[in-house]
Design a protein around this motif. Structure first.
Motif, PDB file in Angstrom:
ATOM      1  N   PHE A   1       0.225  -1.540  -0.125  1.00  0.00           N
ATOM      2  CA  PHE A   1       0.100   0.442  -0.046  1.00  0.00           C
ATOM      3  C   PHE A   1       0.933   1.797   0.107  1.00  0.00           C
ATOM      4  O   PHE A   1       0.205   2.224  -0.935  1.00  0.00           O
ATOM      5  N   ILE A   2       1.764   0.939   0.871  1.00  0.00           N
ATOM      6  CA  ILE A   2       2.391   2.923   1.046  1.00  0.00           C
ATOM      7  C   ILE A   2       3.143   2.417  -0.599  1.00  0.00           C
ATOM      8  O   ILE A   2       3.485   3.737  -0.615  1.00  0.00           O
TER       9      ILE A   2
ATOM     10  N   GLU B   1      -7.727   0.016 -14.035  1.00  0.00           N
ATOM     11  CA  GLU B   1      -6.780   1.175 -14.309  1.00  0.00           C
ATOM     12  C   GLU B   1      -7.173   2.281 -14.805  1.00  0.00           C
ATOM     13  O   GLU B   1      -6.895   3.115 -13.563  1.00  0.00           O
ATOM     14  N   TYR B   2      -7.938   2.468 -15.546  1.00  0.00           N
ATOM     15  CA  TYR B   2      -7.995   3.637 -15.852  1.00  0.00           C
ATOM     16  C   TYR B   2      -9.518   4.343 -15.401  1.00  0.00           C
ATOM     17  O   TYR B   2      -8.999   5.221 -14.308  1.00  0.00           O
ATOM     18  N   ARG B   3     -10.658   3.850 -14.630  1.00  0.00           N
ATOM     19  CA  ARG B   3     -11.129   4.401 -14.153  1.00  0.00           C
ATOM     20  C   ARG B   3     -11.068   4.584 -12.484  1.00  0.00           C
ATOM     21  O   ARG B   3     -11.265   5.108 -12.084  1.00  0.00           O
ATOM     22  N   SER B   4     -10.160   3.933 -12.053  1.00  0.00           N
ATOM     23  CA  SER B   4      -9.547   3.913 -10.900  1.00  0.00           C
ATOM     24  C   SER B   4      -8.449   4.899 -10.579  1.00  0.00           C
ATOM     25  O   SER B   4      -8.876   5.908  -9.842  1.00  0.00           O
ATOM     26  N   LEU B   5      -7.690   5.524 -11.489  1.00  0.00           N
ATOM     27  CA  LEU B   5      -6.794   6.548 -11.561  1.00  0.00           C
ATOM     28  C   LEU B   5      -7.618   7.960 -12.334  1.00  0.00           C
ATOM     29  O   LEU B   5      -7.514   8.643 -11.863  1.00  0.00           O
ATOM     30  N   MET B   6      -8.625   7.394 -12.879  1.00  0.00           N
ATOM     31  CA  MET B   6      -9.301   8.774 -13.283  1.00  0.00           C
ATOM     32  C   MET B   6     -10.264   9.333 -12.139  1.00  0.00           C
ATOM     33  O   MET B   6     -10.478  10.716 -12.007  1.00  0.00           O
TER      34      MET B   6
ATOM     35  N   CYS C   1       3.239  -8.019 -13.916  1.00  0.00           N
ATOM     36  CA  CYS C   1       3.072  -6.431 -12.936  1.00  0.00           C
ATOM     37  C   CYS C   1       1.975  -7.431 -11.698  1.00  0.00           C
ATOM     38  O   CYS C   1       0.964  -7.872 -12.158  1.00  0.00           O
ATOM     39  N   SER C   2       2.603  -7.037 -10.966  1.00  0.00           N
ATOM     40  CA  SER C   2       1.904  -7.494  -9.964  1.00  0.00           C
ATOM     41  C   SER C   2       0.545  -6.717  -9.362  1.00  0.00           C
ATOM     42  O   SER C   2       0.290  -5.771  -9.143  1.00  0.00           O
ATOM     43  N   PRO C   3      -0.483  -7.158  -8.417  1.00  0.00           N
ATOM     44  CA  PRO C   3      -1.280  -6.191  -8.432  1.00  0.00           C
ATOM     45  C   PRO C   3      -1.316  -4.995  -7.164  1.00  0.00           C
ATOM     46  O   PRO C   3      -0.394  -5.472  -7.235  1.00  0.00           O
ATOM     47  N   ASN C   4      -1.857  -3.973  -7.681  1.00  0.00           N
ATOM     48  CA  ASN C   4      -2.193  -2.660  -7.913  1.00  0.00           C
ATOM     49  C   ASN C   4      -3.221  -2.666  -6.185  1.00  0.00           C
ATOM     50  O   ASN C   4      -3.844  -2.389  -6.580  1.00  0.00           O
ATOM     51  N   ALA C   5      -2.362  -2.150  -5.335  1.00  0.00           N
ATOM     52  CA  ALA C   5      -3.068  -2.092  -3.973  1.00  0.00           C
ATOM     53  C   ALA C   5      -4.288  -1.130  -3.618  1.00  0.00           C
ATOM     54  O   ALA C   5      -5.173  -1.049  -3.911  1.00  0.00           O
ATOM     55  N   ILE C   6      -3.718   0.404  -4.405  1.00  0.00           N
ATOM     56  CA  ILE C   6      -4.488   1.778  -4.598  1.00  0.00           C
ATOM     57  C   ILE C   6      -5.826   0.956  -5.856  1.00  0.00           C
ATOM     58  O   ILE C   6      -7.082   1.649  -5.009  1.00  0.00           O
ATOM     59  N   ILE C   7      -4.757   0.638  -7.172  1.00  0.00           N
ATOM     60  CA  ILE C   7      -6.373   0.218  -7.933  1.00  0.00           C
ATOM     61  C   ILE C   7      -7.811  -0.552  -7.061  1.00  0.00           C
ATOM     62  O   ILE C   7      -8.223  -0.475  -7.479  1.00  0.00           O
ATOM     63  N   ASP C   8      -6.608  -1.776  -6.355  1.00  0.00           N
ATOM     64  CA  ASP C   8      -8.095  -2.748  -6.632  1.00  0.00           C
ATOM     65  C   ASP C   8      -8.716  -2.197  -4.540  1.00  0.00           C
ATOM     66  O   ASP C   8     -10.041  -2.397  -5.449  1.00  0.00           O
ATOM     67  N   ALA C   9      -8.167  -1.359  -3.893  1.00  0.00           N
ATOM     68  CA  ALA C   9      -8.728  -0.135  -3.180  1.00  0.00           C
ATOM     69  C   ALA C   9     -10.022   0.197  -3.735  1.00  0.00           C
ATOM     70  O   ALA C   9     -11.437  -0.200  -3.061  1.00  0.00           O
TER      71      ALA C   9
ATOM     72  N   MET D   1      -6.076  12.234   0.819  1.00  0.00           N
ATOM     73  CA  MET D   1      -5.681  11.434  -0.144  1.00  0.00           C
ATOM     74  C   MET D   1      -5.527   9.407   0.352  1.00  0.00           C
ATOM     75  O   MET D   1      -5.873   8.773   0.925  1.00  0.00           O
ATOM     76  N   PHE D   2      -4.672  10.085   1.933  1.00  0.00           N
ATOM     77  CA  PHE D   2      -3.734   8.244   2.151  1.00  0.00           C
ATOM     78  C   PHE D   2      -5.302   8.569   3.177  1.00  0.00           C
ATOM     79  O   PHE D   2      -5.252   7.016   3.310  1.00  0.00           O
ATOM     80  N   THR D   3      -5.778   9.054   3.722  1.00  0.00           N
ATOM     81  CA  THR D   3      -7.530   8.588   4.487  1.00  0.00           C
ATOM     82  C   THR D   3      -8.272   8.006   3.499  1.00  0.00           C
ATOM     83  O   THR D   3      -8.040   6.773   4.422  1.00  0.00           O
ATOM     84  N   ALA D   4      -8.740   8.589   2.994  1.00  0.00           N
ATOM     85  CA  ALA D   4      -9.489   7.812   2.581  1.00  0.00           C
ATOM     86  C   ALA D   4      -8.914   6.405   1.655  1.00  0.00           C
ATOM     87  O   ALA D   4      -9.746   5.748   1.611  1.00  0.00           O
ATOM     88  N   LEU D   5      -7.572   6.432   1.227  1.00  0.00           N
ATOM     89  CA  LEU D   5      -7.185   5.609   0.260  1.00  0.00           C
ATOM     90  C   LEU D   5      -6.996   4.612   1.225  1.00  0.00           C
ATOM     91  O   LEU D   5      -7.142   3.053   1.446  1.00  0.00           O
TER      92      LEU D   5
END
Length: 427
Positions: free
Chosen positions: A46-47, A110-115, A358-366, A407-411
């Motif tokens: 996550f970090i 990934e596009y939806r999450s990053l957007m 590429c390994s799973p992305n904690a931010i994208i998955d969350a 952002m850190f708190t919400a994620l």
């Protein structure tokens, strides 16, 4: 020193927006951050994922004077790590997985999450002096970074909409499911109006009107979607016809009414939000229509490239004749939203396909696990920050810290929900 009233007026006043190149340069940090993270992190953390995925996007919408330099540096980092990359056209790693009988493309997720990350950063950052004024939502005509937010949420939602998965389902059942699905949105939108009026929260009337908001627009579009039923091409053609008819109405008096009409009843007080649903509905329908084309199992990259090129050409032609306007949601604005989302979907696709493993992305998955709750939490935290401090007077370093902490708190909350398999969307 300017008074608080003068600063407040400055902050809520719309501009003609920034250049399209400026917006593209900012949003290129979405695929750049994705590529940087995928070649830097070998496992989900996550970090690390927050540092490599979120921090670059925060910098892209605030310290814009260094954006070109930052993009060059990111490009050099990728070149140095080119041994970890491959051609996106020959990558043998599957582009999608089949889950519950549905094809789920990783680059779409990934596009939806990053957007959504970029959107949630902007809704708070816009209240601080570090956010460029040219990125604020425009007042009349023109385009800016924040003008693309609502349309992008709708277009991206169309790419994963359940209503398009079973074309043989009876229309009545589709309407019933859509009404059930939109009830939480309408409830959230109504509660948002009540809370804002109770705390006298600062709002810009020309954005959606006096009582209307994003959640109400989204709810209306979702519940209206089944009524335009048919093949993908039928959806696209009918959406184009609707937008042409709406544009004709704008030319023959509706535009002047939206910009200058009195606010003496519920409709007139919320005309931007209510009439804007026409454009948002068409954006959503075009997304549904293009979904089957651009998410083809074998030719998704080719089809996506064709759709992107065609839509961007059409958009530039429309720009020559009709000034885009988020407030009007006119034909050139809706075309701009569709073309830019297709463009960013294309570059995110390339960034995702360039990496062998590429390994799973904690931010994208969350985010993907609880997208609407994440957006609601971000809106709630934005309101808390705004009523608890004078953001207009906040120094740059403190503003960066607050936005990063927000952002850190919400994620972190979303990540914990994912860890404990708590999915808040049950409808």
């Amino acid at each position: 020193m300017a008074s608080y009233k003068e600063l407040k007026e400055w902050f809520v006043t719309g501009f003609n927006g920034s250049t399209q190149l400026d917006i593209i340069q900012v949003c290129m940090f979405l695929p750049a951050a994705l590529l940087l993270r995928n070649i830097s992190c070998k496992s989900q953390n996550f970090i690390y994922d927050f540092i490599f995925t979120v921090i670059p996007i925060i910098g892209s919408v605030t310290s814009t004077e260094f954006n070109l330099l930052k993009l060059i540096i990111l490009a050099l980092v990728c070149i140095i790590n080119s041994h970890k990359l491959t051609s996106p056209f020959t990558n043998t790693r599957p582009a999608f997985e089949i889950k519950d009988g549905v094809k789920r493309f990783q680059f779409v997720t990934e596009y939806r999450s990053l957007m959504l990350v970029a959107t949630c950063i902007s809704i708070l950052a816009v209240d601080f002096p570090i956010y460029p004024r040219r990125f604020v939502k425009t007042e009349t005509t023109g385009v800016s970074l924040m003008d693309i937010g609502t349309g992008s949420v709708l277009f991206s939602s169309a790419l994963v909409a359940r209503s398009a998965r079973d074309p043989l389902k009876p229309l009545f059942q589709k309407i019933k499911a859509a009404m059930f699905s939109c009830l939480p949105l309408l409830l959230i939108g109504s509660l948002r109006v009540i809370v804002h009026k109770m705390v006298d929260y600062q709002e810009h009337v020309s954005e959606y009107g006096v009582h209307w908001n994003f959640f109400l627009s989204l709810g209306v579009v979702v519940v209206a979607a089944p009524f335009l039923d048919g093949s993908p091409m039928t959806r696209v053609i009918f959406s184009i016809v609707i937008m042409i008819f709406y544009q004709i109405l704008l030319i023959f008096g509706l535009e002047d009414y939206i910009f200058n009409g009195p606010r003496d009843n519920f409709f007139s007080m919320n005309r931007e939000g209510i009439l804007g649903c026409i454009g948002f509905f068409c954006i959503y329908q075009i997304g549904l229509g293009l979904k089957q084309l651009i998410l083809d199992s074998k030719n998704y990259m080719r089809n996506l490239a064709y759709a992107t090129a065609f839509s961007m050409i059409i958009t530039q032609i429309l720009f020559a004749f009709v000034d885009p306007s988020r407030r009007l949601n006119n034909v050139s604005y809706t075309s701009w939203v569709v073309s830019h989302n297709l463009f960013y979907l294309s570059v995110v696709c390339l960034a995702e396909r360039c990496v062998v493993n590429c390994s799973p992305n904690a931010i994208i998955d969350a985010i993907n696990y609880n997208q609407l709750p994440y957006f609601m939490l971000s809106n709630l935290m934005t309101g808390i920050v705004n009523v608890s401090m004078f953001t207009l007077y906040t120094p740059g370093c403190l503003a960066y810290f607050i936005i990063t902490l927000y952002m850190f708190t919400a994620l972190s909350v979303m990540w914990l929900l994912l860890k404990f398999h708590i999915k808040l969307k049950f409808w």
